[in-house]
Design a protein around this motif. Sequence first.
Motif, PDB file in Angstrom:
ATOM      1  N   LEU A 178     -13.823   0.689   4.904  1.00  0.00           N
ATOM      2  CA  LEU A 178     -13.731   0.433   7.103  1.00  0.00           C
ATOM      3  C   LEU A 178     -13.139   1.729   7.349  1.00  0.00           C
ATOM      4  O   LEU A 178     -13.731   2.146   8.729  1.00  0.00           O
ATOM      5  CB  LEU A 178     -12.787  -0.666   6.962  1.00  0.00           C
ATOM      6  N   MET A 196      -7.780  -7.908   0.249  1.00  0.00           N
ATOM      7  CA  MET A 196      -8.583  -6.888   0.562  1.00  0.00           C
ATOM      8  C   MET A 196      -8.565  -5.370  -0.189  1.00  0.00           C
ATOM      9  O   MET A 196      -7.715  -4.981  -0.783  1.00  0.00           O
ATOM     10  CB  MET A 196      -8.478  -6.378   2.545  1.00  0.00           C
ATOM     11  N   GLY A 255      -7.504  -2.578  10.081  1.00  0.00           N
ATOM     12  CA  GLY A 255      -7.489  -2.867   8.307  1.00  0.00           C
ATOM     13  C   GLY A 255      -6.456  -4.209   7.924  1.00  0.00           C
ATOM     14  O   GLY A 255      -6.937  -5.305   7.249  1.00  0.00           O
ATOM     15  N   ALA A 310      -8.264  -7.276   9.077  1.00  0.00           N
ATOM     16  CA  ALA A 310      -9.761  -7.288   8.151  1.00  0.00           C
ATOM     17  C   ALA A 310      -8.592  -7.613   6.883  1.00  0.00           C
ATOM     18  O   ALA A 310      -9.397  -9.016   6.222  1.00  0.00           O
ATOM     19  CB  ALA A 310      -9.871  -5.750   7.410  1.00  0.00           C
ATOM     20  N   GLY A 311      -7.208  -7.954   6.563  1.00  0.00           N
ATOM     21  CA  GLY A 311      -6.306  -7.914   5.767  1.00  0.00           C
ATOM     22  C   GLY A 311      -5.671 -10.114   6.450  1.00  0.00           C
ATOM     23  O   GLY A 311      -6.343 -10.636   5.586  1.00  0.00           O
ATOM     24  N   HIS A 327     -10.344 -11.774   5.049  1.00  0.00           N
ATOM     25  CA  HIS A 327     -10.887 -11.411   4.299  1.00  0.00           C
ATOM     26  C   HIS A 327     -11.092 -11.973   3.822  1.00  0.00           C
ATOM     27  O   HIS A 327     -12.599 -12.286   3.321  1.00  0.00           O
ATOM     28  CB  HIS A 327     -10.470  -9.592   3.547  1.00  0.00           C
TER      29      HIS A 327
END
Lengths: 165, 180
Positions: free
Chosen positions: A20, A12, B23, B26-27, B30
């Motif tokens: 975000l 990421m 986070g 998303a990690g 992603h």
Amino acid sequence: MSEPDHGAPRGMPAELERALAAEVSLRSRMRYVAVGLAGGCAAGLIAVLWATEPRALPVRTQAVFAGLIAVGLAWAAVAAWALTRRRPLYAQDQVVGARLALVVSAVTGIVGTVLAAARGTTTAVLTTAAVGTVLTAIAGLLLARARSRRRELLRLRDVLRGGGA
Amino acid sequence: MSEDSRSGLLVVRCQLGEREAFGELAGLWHDALWRYVRAMVGSPHVADDLAQDVWVAVARGLPRLREPDRFAPWLFTIARRAVADHRREAYRAPQTSAGDEADVADNGSLNGLLTTMEIEAGLGELPPLEREVLILFHLQDLSLASCAEVLGVPPGTVKSRLHRARRTLREILTERGHER
């Protein structure tokens, strides 16, 4: 010039992390809640002042009152749009927002009723008190719904944590 | 904890409003998202931008997601829409995307067994419908039902597209010298 390893995963990026974090910010959500409540309540109190004027106001003053009410309602509308489309409230945010709405609507209802009692007729007092009560009840319902949704998600979180242990 | 359970738990934590969970979610997703978008649009830079747009849409839409365990099809539905929007814009300005497809085709062929990289390189020559079904089913490991949900077609159509896509990909890779 071709870039190496086009199909490789990249992890990421820091830029995405920052974007975000800004997107889910609690502060920006509470700012919209505060702006919406301030706009709506200010419009309500100005309407009470206008309605309880003992004498007919000059046209220019009426226009100023109408303008202020429109500005207050416009801020409330902008906040409502932002909170439904751009910055939706998550379960815990909804509880905080609904608590704020309950307190602010109750205070506004009381202040409006006191103003109407000091300046207006019995009808104006009863109307203001009724509107204040309805708005406070709506805020109370929103708070109950938000708490129920949060409880449901907390239960689900515990089940999923337990299931994965 | 399996990846699906972990993902479901993270979705619930996000819906609750636990900021750090965004986070983590998303990690977790992603790379898969980026690979899908990258394979669909060709350019890694466009994939970066589109993936970011997708995550913004996820943050905005997550409170309305009723089934946390259906996160993957929901995520790829959003990604698919973002890719479709990008394509529409690219049609309006064709000169900006002319080189994108070449990026995929430029990926060199290698000897030995087919790797994910090689399959991704071959994807660039597949028609969009076949390409996306292959990515979702083989590279993202979505089930037939989830693919059908993302693509908005019946599972039977997914099967026939997959069949067609595999056949075409095989032909492409054979032409490039991957036959054994």
